[in-house]
Design an enzyme around this catalytic site. Sequence first.
Site, PDB file in Angstrom:
ATOM      1  N   THR A 143       0.872  -1.181   0.000  1.00  0.00           N
ATOM      2  CA  THR A 143       0.000   0.000   0.000  1.00  0.00           C
ATOM      3  C   THR A 143       0.904   1.225   0.000  1.00  0.00           C
ATOM      4  OG1 THR A 143      -1.636  -1.183   1.306  1.00  0.00           O
ATOM      5  CG2 THR A 143      -1.830   1.223   1.231  1.00  0.00           C
ATOM      6  N   LYS A 159      -7.738   1.269  -2.809  1.00  0.00           N
ATOM      7  CA  LYS A 159      -7.297   0.814  -1.475  1.00  0.00           C
ATOM      8  C   LYS A 159      -7.443   1.948  -0.448  1.00  0.00           C
ATOM      9  CE  LYS A 159      -5.007  -1.371   1.764  1.00  0.00           C
ATOM     10  NZ  LYS A 159      -5.542  -2.521   2.466  1.00  0.00           N
ATOM     11  N   LYS A 179      -1.264   5.173   8.733  1.00  0.00           N
ATOM     12  CA  LYS A 179      -0.564   5.411   7.458  1.00  0.00           C
ATOM     13  C   LYS A 179      -1.579   5.526   6.311  1.00  0.00           C
ATOM     14  CE  LYS A 179       1.392   2.446   4.088  1.00  0.00           C
ATOM     15  NZ  LYS A 179       1.899   1.145   3.738  1.00  0.00           N
TER      16      LYS A 179
END
Length: 301
Positions: A96, A171, A246
């Site tokens: 990611t 995502k 994050k």
Amino acid sequence: MTKIAFIGLGNMGLPMAANLVRAGHDVSGFDFSAAALQRAWEAGIAGAESGASAAKGAEVVLTMLPMGKHLIEAYTGDNGLLAAANPKTLFIDCSTVDIESAHVAHEAAAKAGMLSVDAPVSGGVGGATAGTLTFMVGALDDAFNAAKPVLAAMGKKIVHCGDAGAGQAAKICNNMILGVSMIAVSEAFVLGEKLGLSHRALFDVASNSSGQCWSLTSYCPVPGPVATSPANNSFKPGFAAALMLKDLKLSQAAAENAGATTALGLHATRIFDAFVAAGGADKDFSGVIEFLRAAHGGSRP
Ligand code: NAD
């Protein structure tokens, strides 16, 4: 059988690489961490001396790294993967990362004559181990079609979201929903406690009502209703709060660049930031309920 180089054998990468081995592929793995390489060896994954030596002669180079800077460094740094691989090798990045880094990686791959795919995942360590991950793919059609059989050995759902970077976009949006919904479910349980509702009563109502969502029914933040949720295991991750933070920060950077208003996403980022700063980084992200419970009566986040 495909010759695959797998770079980044951490919590996610190791079980994903093990599933590729199980599916009959010839996997050569590399990680900076000697402990990760040792675990990989025990799982039947051949270790390489460097990322570049794993990539040499591979048909597919797969990366599962922490952040965008690690991806760019691995692709283009000294002894980088792109320089080591043969032209037309398929590069699949499952990390990611921020959308900009994804674009930089795709552009560097194209310049080196490679096919490339961004394919971040949902499903966590459990999904990686069981081979039931969801892959969100950003790629041109030919790269997507080449990546599909490799991804199928590690997941159950593969969605072609669009061209380069679209997998990362999906995502980031998905995890913004997840961060916000986990806080919403946690707040409801904390309020229910104050109102004298049992966890079971609230779960039985909300899971059969319009409050139903994944954070409630698959990952309930109180112990009891969902046996497999980290709340039953002292909030051991699972999906660490630091990683949720994050992803939320990535969503806010993307929102700012794109000019989108994501007020709840921003507030969720601040709450997870405070939870992480208060020592929650290595706890499962559903442990945010403890932070919210403790905040009551003190300064409200
Ligand atoms: P991790 O920290 O356990 O593993 C990353 C590994 O990459 C480490 O072992 C590190 O040594 C290695 N590494 C870094 N740079 C390297 C390089 N240049 N060459 C070789 N190895 C290198 O992290 P993780 O939990 O496996 O997560 C990996 C990615 O997957 C992250 O981007 C994360 O956001 C994403 N993700 C994680 C989860 C989860 O539940 N853990 C779920 C979905 C997505």
